[in-house]
Design an enzyme around this catalytic site. Structure first.
Site, short mmCIF file in Angstrom:
data_model
loop_
_atom_site.label_atom_id
_atom_site.label_comp_id
_atom_site.label_asym_id
_atom_site.label_seq_id
_atom_site.Cartn_x
_atom_site.Cartn_y
_atom_site.Cartn_z
N ASN A 23 41.56 18.76 108.81
CA ASN A 23 42.39 18.77 107.60
C ASN A 23 43.89 18.87 107.87
OD1 ASN A 23 40.13 18.33 106.12
ND2 ASN A 23 39.93 20.42 105.32
N ASP A 116 34.35 12.95 100.25
CA ASP A 116 33.00 13.48 100.08
C ASP A 116 32.56 13.56 98.64
OD1 ASP A 116 32.43 13.71 102.69
OD2 ASP A 116 33.24 15.73 102.89
N PRO A 122 39.66 15.72 90.82
CA PRO A 122 40.84 15.12 90.17
C PRO A 122 42.10 15.26 91.03
CG PRO A 122 40.21 17.18 89.08
CD PRO A 122 39.18 16.92 90.14
C1 LIG Z 1 41.46 16.56 103.51
C2 LIG Z 1 41.36 17.98 103.08
O1 LIG Z 1 42.20 18.79 103.42
N1 LIG Z 1 40.31 18.32 102.39
C3 LIG Z 1 40.13 19.68 101.97
C4 LIG Z 1 40.96 19.94 100.74
O2 LIG Z 1 40.54 18.99 99.76
P1 LIG Z 1 41.46 18.78 98.48
O3 LIG Z 1 42.89 18.90 98.88
O4 LIG Z 1 41.04 17.50 97.86
O5 LIG Z 1 41.04 20.02 97.60
P2 LIG Z 1 41.98 20.87 96.63
O6 LIG Z 1 42.49 22.08 97.35
O7 LIG Z 1 42.98 19.96 96.06
O8 LIG Z 1 40.95 21.30 95.51
C5 LIG Z 1 40.76 22.63 95.11
C6 LIG Z 1 40.25 22.68 93.70
O9 LIG Z 1 41.26 22.22 92.81
C7 LIG Z 1 40.79 21.17 91.98
N2 LIG Z 1 41.91 20.22 91.78
C8 LIG Z 1 42.63 19.81 92.87
C9 LIG Z 1 43.71 18.94 92.70
C10 LIG Z 1 44.03 18.49 91.42
O10 LIG Z 1 44.97 17.73 91.22
N3 LIG Z 1 43.29 18.92 90.38
C11 LIG Z 1 42.23 19.77 90.51
O11 LIG Z 1 41.58 20.14 89.54
C12 LIG Z 1 39.64 20.55 92.77
O12 LIG Z 1 38.72 19.87 91.92
C13 LIG Z 1 39.03 21.79 93.42
O13 LIG Z 1 38.19 22.46 92.53
O14 LIG Z 1 40.72 21.26 100.28
C14 LIG Z 1 39.36 21.49 99.89
C15 LIG Z 1 39.29 22.91 99.33
O15 LIG Z 1 39.62 23.83 100.30
C16 LIG Z 1 38.44 21.29 101.08
O16 LIG Z 1 37.10 21.37 100.65
C17 LIG Z 1 38.66 19.94 101.73
O17 LIG Z 1 38.00 19.90 102.99
C1 LIG Z 2 35.40 18.02 101.72
C2 LIG Z 2 35.81 17.79 102.95
O1 LIG Z 2 36.56 16.75 103.35
P1 LIG Z 2 37.42 15.69 102.51
O2 LIG Z 2 38.35 16.47 101.63
O3 LIG Z 2 38.15 14.96 103.58
O4 LIG Z 2 36.44 14.86 101.74
C3 LIG Z 2 35.44 18.68 104.07
O5 LIG Z 2 36.08 18.56 105.14
O6 LIG Z 2 34.52 19.50 103.94
#
Ligand SMILES: CC(=O)N[C@H]1[C@@H](OP(=O)(O)OP(=O)(O)OC[C@H]2O[C@@H](n3ccc(=O)[nH]c3=O)[C@H](O)[C@@H]2O)O[C@H](CO)[C@@H](O)[C@@H]1O
Ligand SMILES: C=C(OP(=O)(O)O)C(=O)O
Length: 424
Positions: A23, A116, A122
């Site tokens: 990540n 994934d 979102p």
């Molecule tokens: C590439 C990467 O680094 N992936 C990680 C990153 O994903 P990712 O960055 O996509 O996850 P987020 O930290 O953004 O998501 C956290 C939460 O916020 C919500 N949300 C997020 C953004 C947004 O605009 N709106 C919203 O509602 C998501 O649905 C989720 O419930 O952090 C996740 C949470 O630790 C991890 O599982 C993933 O492995």
């Molecule tokens: C959810 C994951 O990855 P990504 O955000 O890249 O889909 C993960 O690393 O567990």
């Protein structure tokens, strides 16, 4: 399709070396295009996400070369180009090209990201951040089109509705070259955010407060990479091997870790009865013993990581008695592995998105499917514990984020093979 074949039931022992954090890597590769000079990343994991990001770089005429664990990226001849589809869909982190292209060119056209299948993901907070910086964001035909005003992006105060890792990183990338100061409140605090800030600061950016919930960015004119950057170790990969060692280890030493990044995970597994000795940058997990059942609730860093709730599940199945409970507050629908574990004989079920785990004395090998990366990691550990042969279909999802996994498992004595099979 990739298939992982495991002949399980054999105790594992020896040493395993953890790779660089997926990540971090998947953010630092897109962030590299912010540099006007060549970038060198060290400690890069051999994972499919890296290959796909390198392909996306080449679509922008950015050359990259990956030898051993060193990735060299030369953005000197970059051409601003839209990234509408194709490889964009193969991973989540392709969305970092939105922030990076915006920071470098003031505009971006990027297809809606893949990644994934773990429930709704979102990106409203990313878009809110870009708009606060003055950008116009349009969502047309599954593509996000972002344009800066004629006089460029300007700093802004942005309060995230939740501490999103992706939104925090994307806003950092877009704002490093914006005019004036940007403040991100309720920012994510994950170690990978500090890694991104360190990488950009060493290129001339001014980012303060990374790792806290308030990050301040002073925009600068241009960024130039001058020194190689070493990526932090992957805490999720480390946690996966700790779980494996607690389930079926006969003494496993896990090298290249930052113990502090694993605090809440280690507290939980030690409470369950996993015995661990930590030294400076490695952990020794004593042979698997009797385990107590537990309850887990995932949350943002420094809480228990959602990415570890599936890899830790086999440990709960190994407990002697009681009912375990897993509640994933970040991704409540991250439950696709449960049906697969049940096929292997696990006494586990889901009620209202709450996972209920009961001790399971023996798992048996069968054919299962890795719906996503961490479901795959969970099934891999279950397969190593199970009697007989486990076939994990869609094992390409495991390879998205587990560095040289076949090699590492074989070094521990596992009978494991990854092979290509034709799609049915
Ligand atoms: C590439 C990467 O680094 N992936 C990680 C990153 O994903 P990712 O960055 O996509 O996850 P987020 O930290 O953004 O998501 C956290 C939460 O916020 C919500 N949300 C997020 C953004 C947004 O605009 N709106 C919203 O509602 C998501 O649905 C989720 O419930 O952090 C996740 C949470 O630790 C991890 O599982 C993933 O492995
Ligand atoms: C959810 C994951 O990855 P990504 O955000 O890249 O889909 C993960 O690393 O567990």
């Amino acid at each position: 399709m990739k298939q992982m074949i495991i002949h399980g039931g054999k105790p594992l022992q020896g040493d395993v070396w953890i790779g660089g954090a997926k990540n971090s890597t998947v953010a630092l590769i897109p962030a590299s295009i912010l540099s006007r000079t060549p970038v060198t990343l060290e400690g890069v994991p051999r994972i499919a996400d890296v290959d796909n990001l390198m392909d996306l770089l080449s679509e922008m005429s950015v050359a990259s070369d990956f030898q051993n664990t060193t990735l060299r990226i030369n953005p000197e001849h970059i051409k601003m180009s839209p990234l509408p589809s194709g490889k964009i869909k193969s991973l989540r982190a392709s969305y970092y090209f939105m922030g990076a292209l915006l920071g470098r060119f003031g505009k971006a056209v990027v297809g809606f990201p893949g990644g994934d299948d773990i429930g709704p993901r979102p990106i409203d907070q990313h878009i809110k951040g870009f708009e606060a910086l003055g950008a116009c964001v349009k969502n047309e035909n599954d593509q996000i089109k972002i344009t800066s005003p004629a006089d460029g992006l300007h700093g802004a105060k942005i309060h995230l509705a939740m501490p999103s890792v992706g939104a925090t990183m994307n806003i950092i990338m877009a704002s490093v070259t914006a005019k004036g100061q940007t403040i991100i409140d309720n920012a994510a605090k994950e170690p990978e955010i500090i890694d991104l800030a360190t990488f950009l600061n060493n290129m001339g950016a001014v980012i303060r407060g990374a790792g806290t919930d308030s990050i301040r960015i002073e925009g600068v004119e241009r960024l130039e990479a001058k020194t190689p950057h070493t990526i932090i170790p992957d805490r999720i990969e480390a946690g996966t091997y700790i779980s494996l060692a607690g389930c079926i280890g006969n003494g496993i030493c896990i090298h290249n870790i930052i113990e502090e990044h694993l605090d809440s995970y280690l507290a939980k597994v030690e409470e369950m009865g996993v015995v661990i000795d930590a030294t400076e940058d490695s952990l020794y997990v004593y042979p698997a013993g009797d385990l107590k059942m537990t309850q887990i609730r995932t949350s943002s860093y420094p809480g228990f990581a959602t990415d570890l709730q599936q890899p830790v599940t086999p440990l709960l199945l190994s407990a002697k008695s009681g009912e375990g409970v897993i509640i994933d507050q970040i991704y409540p629908k991250r439950i696709g592995h449960i049906e697969q574990l049940r096929k292997m004989g696990a006494d586990i079920k889901v009620e209202d998105n709450i996972i209920l785990v009961h001790p399971t004395a023996k798992l048996h090998g069968t054919t299962v499917s890795a719906g996503e990366i961490r479901a795959g990691a969970c099934l891999m550990i279950a397969g190593l514990m199970a009697d007989g042969k486990t076939v994990i279909n869609n094992a390409g999802n495991i390879l998205r984020g587990y560095d040289r996994v076949q090699e590492k498992l074989r070094l521990l004595g596992a009978n494991v093979k990854i092979q290509d099979v034709p799609e049915k």
